[in-house]
Design a protein around this motif. Structure first.
Motif, PDB file in Angstrom:
ATOM      1  N   PHE A 151       0.965  -1.111   0.096  1.00  0.00           N
ATOM      2  CA  PHE A 151      -0.121   0.124  -0.033  1.00  0.00           C
ATOM      3  C   PHE A 151       0.824   1.233   0.075  1.00  0.00           C
ATOM      4  CE2 PHE A 151      -3.900  -1.867   2.192  1.00  0.00           C
ATOM      5  CZ  PHE A 151      -4.449  -2.409   1.087  1.00  0.00           C
ATOM      6  N   PRO A 152       0.364   2.146  -0.686  1.00  0.00           N
ATOM      7  CA  PRO A 152       1.216   3.527  -0.651  1.00  0.00           C
ATOM      8  C   PRO A 152       1.145   4.238   0.891  1.00  0.00           C
ATOM      9  CG  PRO A 152      -0.775   3.791  -1.458  1.00  0.00           C
ATOM     10  CD  PRO A 152      -0.748   2.505  -1.508  1.00  0.00           C
ATOM     11  N   PHE A 153       1.983   4.965   1.399  1.00  0.00           N
ATOM     12  CA  PHE A 153       1.859   5.661   2.463  1.00  0.00           C
ATOM     13  C   PHE A 153       0.926   6.857   2.619  1.00  0.00           C
ATOM     14  CE2 PHE A 153       6.509   3.792   2.503  1.00  0.00           C
ATOM     15  CZ  PHE A 153       6.422   2.945   3.407  1.00  0.00           C
ATOM     16  N   THR A 154       0.262   6.834   3.651  1.00  0.00           N
ATOM     17  CA  THR A 154      -0.429   8.261   3.800  1.00  0.00           C
ATOM     18  C   THR A 154       0.484   9.219   4.249  1.00  0.00           C
ATOM     19  OG1 THR A 154      -0.632   7.703   6.313  1.00  0.00           O
ATOM     20  CG2 THR A 154      -2.086   6.894   5.042  1.00  0.00           C
ATOM     21  N   GLU A 155       0.086  10.398   4.348  1.00  0.00           N
ATOM     22  CA  GLU A 155       0.884  11.597   4.688  1.00  0.00           C
ATOM     23  C   GLU A 155       1.365  11.414   6.108  1.00  0.00           C
ATOM     24  OE1 GLU A 155       2.005  13.911   2.529  1.00  0.00           O
ATOM     25  OE2 GLU A 155       1.141  12.870   1.144  1.00  0.00           O
ATOM     26  N   ASP A 156       0.549  11.109   6.905  1.00  0.00           N
ATOM     27  CA  ASP A 156       1.156  10.966   8.438  1.00  0.00           C
ATOM     28  C   ASP A 156       2.210   9.804   8.460  1.00  0.00           C
ATOM     29  OD1 ASP A 156      -0.033  12.783   9.840  1.00  0.00           O
ATOM     30  OD2 ASP A 156      -1.683  11.779  10.667  1.00  0.00           O
ATOM     31  N   GLU A 157       2.091   8.661   7.624  1.00  0.00           N
ATOM     32  CA  GLU A 157       3.033   7.653   7.787  1.00  0.00           C
ATOM     33  C   GLU A 157       4.284   7.864   6.881  1.00  0.00           C
ATOM     34  OE1 GLU A 157       0.054   3.876   7.347  1.00  0.00           O
ATOM     35  OE2 GLU A 157       0.732   4.511   5.319  1.00  0.00           O
ATOM     36  N   LYS A 158       4.406   9.019   6.039  1.00  0.00           N
ATOM     37  CA  LYS A 158       5.422   9.469   5.587  1.00  0.00           C
ATOM     38  C   LYS A 158       6.234  10.353   6.562  1.00  0.00           C
ATOM     39  CE  LYS A 158       3.912   9.898   0.859  1.00  0.00           C
ATOM     40  NZ  LYS A 158       3.435  10.879  -0.183  1.00  0.00           N
ATOM     41  N   PRO A 178       8.600  14.498  21.574  1.00  0.00           N
ATOM     42  CA  PRO A 178       7.112  14.717  21.518  1.00  0.00           C
ATOM     43  C   PRO A 178       6.622  14.570  20.014  1.00  0.00           C
ATOM     44  CG  PRO A 178       8.267  15.985  22.933  1.00  0.00           C
ATOM     45  CD  PRO A 178       9.498  15.541  22.056  1.00  0.00           C
ATOM     46  N   ALA A 179       7.116  15.175  19.122  1.00  0.00           N
ATOM     47  CA  ALA A 179       6.549  15.360  17.770  1.00  0.00           C
ATOM     48  C   ALA A 179       6.415  13.822  17.264  1.00  0.00           C
ATOM     49  CB  ALA A 179       7.470  16.147  16.782  1.00  0.00           C
ATOM     50  N   PHE A 180       7.482  12.859  17.565  1.00  0.00           N
ATOM     51  CA  PHE A 180       7.332  11.655  16.952  1.00  0.00           C
ATOM     52  C   PHE A 180       6.160  11.054  17.431  1.00  0.00           C
ATOM     53  CE2 PHE A 180       8.190   7.185  17.353  1.00  0.00           C
ATOM     54  CZ  PHE A 180       8.695   7.005  16.016  1.00  0.00           C
ATOM     55  N   ALA A 181       6.056  11.052  18.926  1.00  0.00           N
ATOM     56  CA  ALA A 181       5.042  10.468  19.617  1.00  0.00           C
ATOM     57  C   ALA A 181       3.753  10.885  19.187  1.00  0.00           C
ATOM     58  CB  ALA A 181       5.355  10.732  21.287  1.00  0.00           C
ATOM     59  N   GLU A 182       3.568  12.099  18.850  1.00  0.00           N
ATOM     60  CA  GLU A 182       2.160  12.630  18.403  1.00  0.00           C
ATOM     61  C   GLU A 182       1.881  12.009  16.984  1.00  0.00           C
ATOM     62  OE1 GLU A 182       0.189  16.629  17.427  1.00  0.00           O
ATOM     63  OE2 GLU A 182       2.094  17.005  18.065  1.00  0.00           O
ATOM     64  N   THR A 183       3.060  12.143  16.265  1.00  0.00           N
ATOM     65  CA  THR A 183       2.527  11.581  14.800  1.00  0.00           C
ATOM     66  C   THR A 183       2.385  10.083  14.957  1.00  0.00           C
ATOM     67  OG1 THR A 183       4.164  12.996  13.972  1.00  0.00           O
ATOM     68  CG2 THR A 183       3.481  11.178  12.465  1.00  0.00           C
ATOM     69  N   ALA A 184       2.950   9.208  15.706  1.00  0.00           N
ATOM     70  CA  ALA A 184       2.881   7.828  15.969  1.00  0.00           C
ATOM     71  C   ALA A 184       1.396   7.747  16.417  1.00  0.00           C
ATOM     72  CB  ALA A 184       3.867   7.351  17.052  1.00  0.00           C
ATOM     73  N   SER A 185       0.872   8.486  17.491  1.00  0.00           N
ATOM     74  CA  SER A 185      -0.375   8.345  18.005  1.00  0.00           C
ATOM     75  C   SER A 185      -1.487   8.439  16.940  1.00  0.00           C
ATOM     76  CB  SER A 185      -0.639   9.402  19.124  1.00  0.00           C
ATOM     77  OG  SER A 185       0.104   8.927  20.078  1.00  0.00           O
ATOM     78  N   ARG A 186      -1.242   9.474  16.053  1.00  0.00           N
ATOM     79  CA  ARG A 186      -2.175   9.537  14.866  1.00  0.00           C
ATOM     80  C   ARG A 186      -2.233   8.510  13.984  1.00  0.00           C
ATOM     81  NH1 ARG A 186       0.072  14.811  14.570  1.00  0.00           N
ATOM     82  NH2 ARG A 186       0.643  14.256  12.433  1.00  0.00           N
TER      83      ARG A 186
END
Length: 260
Positions: A58-65, A140-148
């Motif tokens: 599957f292609p990556f979503t923007e958050d996955e990128k 914190p930015a990584f953790a927030e993105t991972a949560s999304r």
């Protein structure tokens, strides 16, 4: 296939220096958005599938990128004086080489720090503080993105039983992407812990080799990093690293049934 089996393949072993030398760096150490680096990432996905690691088509979503961009810092050495080894680390980050291929020696950061030219011992303490502080600020930015990403994955999994047009390949690709995302978060959590241990080792050995008052400031920075690193703990079960094959334990497929 384990790291030894991978490196026993003569053609791949011979090609690694060429591949590593061609990896092109972008700003802040991230991979530059070039056709070559895209090819390396694509080859890494194929290598991961060959090892039965999760790799969805599957292609990556923007958050996955974004998650993968933010993971970059923690999947590369905190400080490495040898360009070739840094390039090999990038191939590991791209999953062309398995994660366990790179040894996690607590002394690696200290050895690299001492190998660099420094005008005074103080500069080494400050370098350590700067590296650890940068890690802490970005967590914190990584953790927030991972949560999304994980909330989106939960929605993805919950929708599967209600979409009748999906075939088995679609369902498996969705499950593989969920496992892929979770294992990336688990990998960063593991590497963040190992980096903190490396900084601690370096501070303790600097204190013995070249004691200085700068050690007090470095100790405060390590406390800051430890507090920030704990933001990653609630994201996945404690055994996620083992389930993803990053530590002795169960195989990768088990991560598919962990709690969302």
């Amino acid at each position: 296939m384990g790291p030894r089996g991978l490196l026993r393949r003569p053609i791949l072993l011979a090609a690694l220096p060429l591949i590593a030398s061609c990896v092109q760096q972008g700003d802040l150490g991230r991979p530059a958005p070039t056709a070559w680096n895209s090819l390396v990432d694509a080859a890494g996905a194929l290598a991961a599938r060959d090892r039965s690691a999760p790799a969805s088509p599957f292609p990556f979503t923007e958050d996955e990128k974004v998650l993968r961009d933010r993971a970059w810092r923690y999947l590369m050495p905190a400080r490495d004086p040898f360009a070739f080894e840094a390039a090999l680390a990038d191939l590991t980050r791209a999953r062309l080489l398995p994660a366990e291929w790179r040894p996690a020696a607590p002394s690696a950061y200290f050895d690299a720090l001492m190998a660099e030219e420094a005008r005074s011992p103080v500069s080494r303490y400050r370098r350590l503080s700067d590296d650890a502080a940068a890690d802490g600020r970005l967590l914190p930015a990584f953790a927030e993105t991972a949560s999304r990403v994980m909330r989106a994955d939960l929605t993805r999994l919950r929708s599967l039983p209600f979409i009748r047009t999906l075939n088995d390949a679609d369902v498996r690709s969705a499950a593989l992407r969920v496992a892929e995302n979770r294992c990336l978060v688990a990998w960063v959590r593991r590497e963040a812990r190992l980096r903190e241990e490396g900084y601690r080792y370096a501070l303790e050995h600097l204190l013995v080799a070249v004691p200085d008052e700068e050690a007090v400031g470095a100790e405060r920075v390590l406390a800051f990093l430890a507090a920030r690193r704990r933001l990653l703990d609630p994201l996945l079960p404690v055994d996620a690293e083992a389930r993803c094959g990053l530590a002795p334990g169960e195989g990768t497929e088990a991560v598919l049934v962990t709690k969302g």
